[in-house]
Write an enzyme that holds these catalytic residues in place. Structure first.
Site, PDB file in Angstrom:
ATOM      1  N   LYS A 155      -2.299  -9.673 -10.725  1.00 13.83           N
ATOM      2  CA  LYS A 155      -2.367 -10.681  -9.656  1.00 13.83           C
ATOM      3  C   LYS A 155      -3.487 -10.320  -8.689  1.00 13.83           C
ATOM      4  O   LYS A 155      -3.390  -9.341  -7.945  1.00 13.83           O
ATOM      5  CB  LYS A 155      -1.055 -10.766  -8.880  1.00 13.83           C
ATOM      6  CG  LYS A 155      -1.065 -11.986  -7.952  1.00 13.83           C
ATOM      7  CD  LYS A 155      -0.134 -11.859  -6.767  1.00 13.83           C
ATOM      8  CE  LYS A 155      -0.793 -11.310  -5.543  1.00 13.83           C
ATOM      9  NZ  LYS A 155      -1.837 -12.144  -4.936  1.00 13.83           N
ATOM     10  N   GLU A 230      -1.755   2.559  -3.611  1.00 11.45           N
ATOM     11  CA  GLU A 230      -2.987   2.927  -2.903  1.00 11.45           C
ATOM     12  C   GLU A 230      -2.987   2.130  -1.615  1.00 11.45           C
ATOM     13  O   GLU A 230      -3.165   0.917  -1.636  1.00 11.45           O
ATOM     14  CB  GLU A 230      -4.239   2.573  -3.726  1.00 11.45           C
ATOM     15  CG  GLU A 230      -4.373   3.309  -5.040  1.00 11.45           C
ATOM     16  CD  GLU A 230      -4.671   4.799  -4.911  1.00 11.45           C
ATOM     17  OE1 GLU A 230      -4.873   5.277  -3.764  1.00 11.45           O
ATOM     18  OE2 GLU A 230      -4.674   5.475  -5.939  1.00 11.45           O
ATOM     19  N   CYS A 264     -10.542   1.132   2.173  1.00 12.47           N
ATOM     20  CA  CYS A 264      -9.445   2.035   2.534  1.00 12.47           C
ATOM     21  C   CYS A 264      -9.964   3.447   2.777  1.00 12.47           C
ATOM     22  O   CYS A 264      -9.327   4.219   3.471  1.00 12.47           O
ATOM     23  CB  CYS A 264      -8.363   2.015   1.461  1.00 12.47           C
ATOM     24  SG  CYS A 264      -8.988   2.128  -0.197  1.00 12.47           S
ATOM     25  N   GLU A 357      -5.485   1.469  11.251  1.00 15.39           N
ATOM     26  CA  GLU A 357      -6.529   1.116  10.299  1.00 15.39           C
ATOM     27  C   GLU A 357      -7.071  -0.253  10.710  1.00 15.39           C
ATOM     28  O   GLU A 357      -6.372  -1.260  10.603  1.00 15.39           O
ATOM     29  CB  GLU A 357      -5.970   1.032   8.873  1.00 15.39           C
ATOM     30  CG  GLU A 357      -7.027   0.623   7.869  1.00 15.39           C
ATOM     31  CD  GLU A 357      -6.517   0.559   6.435  1.00 15.39           C
ATOM     32  OE1 GLU A 357      -5.479  -0.065   6.206  1.00 15.39           O
ATOM     33  OE2 GLU A 357      -7.185   1.131   5.563  1.00 15.39           O
TER      34      GLU A 357
HETATM   35  P1  NAP Z   1      -1.608  -6.998   1.633  1.00 19.41           P
HETATM   36  O1  NAP Z   1      -0.883  -8.061   2.330  1.00 19.41           O
HETATM   37  O2  NAP Z   1      -0.972  -5.683   1.472  1.00 19.41           O
HETATM   38  O3  NAP Z   1      -1.993  -7.598   0.183  1.00 19.41           O
HETATM   39  C1  NAP Z   1      -2.408  -6.845  -0.945  1.00 19.41           C
HETATM   40  C2  NAP Z   1      -1.936  -7.545  -2.206  1.00 19.41           C
HETATM   41  O4  NAP Z   1      -0.503  -7.603  -2.213  1.00 19.41           O
HETATM   42  C3  NAP Z   1      -2.393  -8.988  -2.308  1.00 19.41           C
HETATM   43  O5  NAP Z   1      -2.614  -9.331  -3.661  1.00 19.41           O
HETATM   44  C4  NAP Z   1      -1.196  -9.734  -1.755  1.00 19.41           C
HETATM   45  O6  NAP Z   1      -1.170 -11.061  -2.185  1.00 19.41           O
HETATM   46  C5  NAP Z   1      -0.067  -8.941  -2.346  1.00 19.41           C
HETATM   47  N1  NAP Z   1       1.210  -9.095  -1.662  1.00 19.41           N
HETATM   48  C6  NAP Z   1       1.439  -9.465  -0.371  1.00 19.41           C
HETATM   49  N2  NAP Z   1       2.761  -9.503  -0.127  1.00 19.41           N
HETATM   50  C7  NAP Z   1       3.391  -9.168  -1.270  1.00 19.41           C
HETATM   51  C8  NAP Z   1       4.761  -9.035  -1.652  1.00 19.41           C
HETATM   52  N3  NAP Z   1       5.742  -9.242  -0.792  1.00 19.41           N
HETATM   53  N4  NAP Z   1       5.055  -8.666  -2.911  1.00 19.41           N
HETATM   54  C9  NAP Z   1       4.071  -8.425  -3.798  1.00 19.41           C
HETATM   55  N5  NAP Z   1       2.759  -8.553  -3.508  1.00 19.41           N
HETATM   56  C10 NAP Z   1       2.411  -8.909  -2.256  1.00 19.41           C
HETATM   57  O7  NAP Z   1      -2.981  -6.745   2.282  1.00 19.41           O
HETATM   58  P2  NAP Z   1      -3.882  -7.851   2.986  1.00 19.41           P
HETATM   59  O8  NAP Z   1      -3.054  -8.884   3.672  1.00 19.41           O
HETATM   60  O9  NAP Z   1      -4.823  -8.324   1.995  1.00 19.41           O
HETATM   61  O10 NAP Z   1      -4.601  -6.972   4.075  1.00 19.41           O
HETATM   62  C11 NAP Z   1      -3.886  -6.564   5.247  1.00 19.41           C
HETATM   63  C12 NAP Z   1      -4.289  -5.181   5.660  1.00 19.41           C
HETATM   64  O11 NAP Z   1      -3.999  -4.262   4.588  1.00 19.41           O
HETATM   65  C13 NAP Z   1      -5.765  -4.971   5.885  1.00 19.41           C
HETATM   66  O12 NAP Z   1      -6.154  -5.382   7.139  1.00 19.41           O
HETATM   67  C14 NAP Z   1      -5.881  -3.502   5.656  1.00 19.41           C
HETATM   68  O13 NAP Z   1      -5.506  -2.773   6.792  1.00 19.41           O
HETATM   69  C15 NAP Z   1      -4.928  -3.213   4.545  1.00 19.41           C
HETATM   70  N6  NAP Z   1      -5.566  -3.188   3.225  1.00 19.41           N
HETATM   71  C16 NAP Z   1      -5.764  -1.996   2.628  1.00 19.41           C
HETATM   72  C17 NAP Z   1      -6.374  -1.955   1.382  1.00 19.41           C
HETATM   73  C18 NAP Z   1      -6.624  -0.703   0.666  1.00 19.41           C
HETATM   74  O14 NAP Z   1      -7.487  -0.660  -0.191  1.00 19.41           O
HETATM   75  N7  NAP Z   1      -5.886   0.352   0.920  1.00 19.41           N
HETATM   76  C19 NAP Z   1      -6.789  -3.124   0.756  1.00 19.41           C
HETATM   77  C20 NAP Z   1      -6.552  -4.329   1.394  1.00 19.41           C
HETATM   78  C21 NAP Z   1      -5.925  -4.340   2.618  1.00 19.41           C
HETATM   79  P3  NAP Z   1      -1.895 -12.223  -1.340  1.00 19.41           P
HETATM   80  O15 NAP Z   1      -3.322 -11.878  -1.191  1.00 19.41           O
HETATM   81  O16 NAP Z   1      -1.722 -13.402  -2.191  1.00 19.41           O
HETATM   82  O17 NAP Z   1      -1.167 -12.255  -0.034  1.00 19.41           O
END
Ligand code: NAP
Ligand code: MG
Length: 461
Positions: A155, A230, A264, A357
């Site tokens: 996904k 991660e 990250c 972060e």
């Molecule tokens: P996120 O909400 O954690 O999303 C990451 C992935 O998980 C996306 O594919 C998201 O889908 C999916 N997801 C969300 N809720 C889920 C659930 N309940 N069950 C299963 N999968 C789910 O991250 P984000 O909203 O993209 O970013 C928010 C913050 O996360 C950023 O500002 C940053 O601080 C952090 N982040 C960290 C990394 C890293 O590499 N460590 C990467 C991205 C973000 P959808 O996109 O469809 O919501």
């Protein structure tokens, strides 16, 4: 009517594609297909599985420029970065194409017979990818998963599905059997949640925010489903007075502003020994102002926009009007979710900008007095992903590298990711390791088989 999602170019705010958004039922159907395909895929002889992965790598190589252009349009990555990312997909596939023929078990001396272990695949692997590095983060999961004999349902993030969908086409073109590698675009709360909850998905790989990661781990617990996480980071770039200051300062902006800070591994805390603090800032200023923030399709671009307007608003909230901005770089006007590279100093170590972060181009610079204080500040975070140490003293480099509680560190370098070596986080930055030889352990279970050769001497139980 099928729900859809409009994919927006973050540099222009124009819609570049409309992609269907899968339902829970669509996800179940994909999982069923991947489960059916698993039976055949795990039985493909190792040499043939290796050959198919090499063909997949070759198909990616031939499509590299196209994949890179898709990522520039979808994620606002600079074209230079996007080319590297497409090349990384090829390289990681090539690397793990060596695995099917080398997935060795052990033969362990026992009495009364022979004991061997097998590294068995797990079944259907669900991979949940964030928007910040759509291609590399996807391939770090699917290449070793496929190599070990699993099938994959992936996904992508809802806002960045285009390269993942293209990679699924390339897999098919390369001759991977139908349903071995499926990409299901849609919402995390729908598709991602279903991957976590479905009993036929035997492993979850999740990259994203720490909060969602915790919820996914809890969801997996209900089925004792293994999970690789991660998560976030707040990594420290530690600069000692005996470092090559010019090199450290010239490199520091790219260690945090690359990909507009949406990384990250971003070294978003620069810790500088007090005796060289002012000199370091004086060297850092022109380096930050020299970062080329511009139209990411240009070959000269070093930083593009942020991913969405909402994300930009979140980043900007860490820099209120009274924030201690030491200096900042530039960003274009007009459409696009631009935000200039921003350096905050001096910063209260308890301030939100120094703790959270931010996931954007904002860095804090903090002084320290000695080695012990540098280690204490570096470790004063729930995160523990990566970090850098700049010093000319080898003993200090190793002492500090052992003392900093993160999964990945570099000395006199800001590189975090090399596909030959393990990558992952300590503390709340994650669980498990991707890449390198270690990743295969995350996609296999050890099976132990005892074969009695001498029933007369066999020991009971
Ligand atoms: P996120 O909400 O954690 O999303 C990451 C992935 O998980 C996306 O594919 C998201 O889908 C999916 N997801 C969300 N809720 C889920 C659930 N309940 N069950 C299963 N999968 C789910 O991250 P984000 O909203 O993209 O970013 C928010 C913050 O996360 C950023 O500002 C940053 O601080 C952090 N982040 C960290 C990394 C890293 O590499 N460590 C990467 C991205 C973000 P959808 O996109 O469809 O919501
Ligand atoms: Mg989210």
């Amino acid at each position: 009517m099928t729900a859809t999602h409009d994919v927006v170019n973050p540099a222009t705010e124009q819609v570049v594609a409309t992609v269907p958004s899968a339902t829970a039922e669509d996800t179940d159907a994909a999982i069923a297909r991947a489960a059916a395909a698993y039976v055949g895929w795990r039985a493909v002889p190792p040499g043939d599985r290796a050959r198919l992965l090499r063909r997949f790598a070759a198909a990616v190589d031939a499509d590299r420029e196209h994949l890179a252009e898709l990522e520039v349009a979808n994620a606002g990555h600079t074209i230079g970065n996007a080319r590297w990312e497409a090349g990384n997909v090829r390289d990681v596939l090539d690397y793990y194409s060596g695995a099917p023929e080398r997935l060795f078990g052990r033969q362990i001396p026992v009495s009364g017979g022979v004991d061997v272990t097998f590294k068995e695949p797990l079944g259907v692997v669900g991979i949940i990818v964030p928007w910040n590095f759509p291609m590399p983060i996807a391939v770090w999961g699917f290449a070793p998963a496929l190599a070990a004999g699993n099938t994959v349902v992936l996904k992508p993030a809802e806002v960045t599905p285009l390269t993942a969908l293209r990679l699924a086409e390339l897999a098919r073109d390369a001759g991977l059997p139908e349903d071995v590698f499926l990409v299901v675009p849609g919402k995390g709360s729908v598709v991602g949640q279903r991957l976590v909850d479905h009993p036929d998905v035997r492993k979850i790989v999740f990259t994203g925010s720490t909060d969602v990661g915790k919820a996914i781990m809890a969801g997996c617990a209900a089925q004792v489903k293994p999970v690789t996480l991660e998560l976030g980071g707040k990594s420290a770039n530690i600069v000692f007075a005996d470092a090559q200051l010019e090199r450290a300062a010239a490199a520091a902006p790219y260690a945090v502003f690359d990909n507009a800070g949406q990384d990250c591994c971003a070294r978003s805390r620069i810790l500088v020994q007090r005796s060289v603090f002012d000199r370091f800032l004086a060297l850092l200023e022109p380096a930050v102002q020299g970062v080329r923030v511009e139209d990411p399709t240009r070959d000269t671009a070093e930083m593009g926009p942020l991913i969405t307007a909402e994300h930009r608003a979140k980043v900007a909230s860490y820099v209120p009007d009274d924030a201690p901005v030491a200096f900042r770089g530039t960003a274009p006007d007009g459409p696009g979710f631009w935000y200039p590279p921003t350096v905050l100093a001096p910063v209260d170590p308890a301030a939100a900008a120094a703790v959270d972060e931010i996931f954007g181009p904002v860095v804090v610079v903090i002084p320290f007095d000695d080695e012990a204080e540098a280690i204490r500040i570096a470790n004063d975070s729930p995160y523990g992903l990566s970090g850098s140490i700049w010093t000319e003293n080898v003993g200090r480099a190793l002492r500090v590298a052992r003392a900093v509680e993160t999964g990945t560190l570099s000395v006199n370098s800001n590189a975090s990711v090399r596909y030959w070596t393990p990558f992952g986080g300590a503390k709340q930055s994650g669980l498990g390791r991707e890449l390198g030889p270690d990743a295969l352990d995350a996609f296999t279970d050890v099976k132990n088989v005892f074969i009695a050769t001498d029933p007369a001497t066999e020991e009971p139980s």
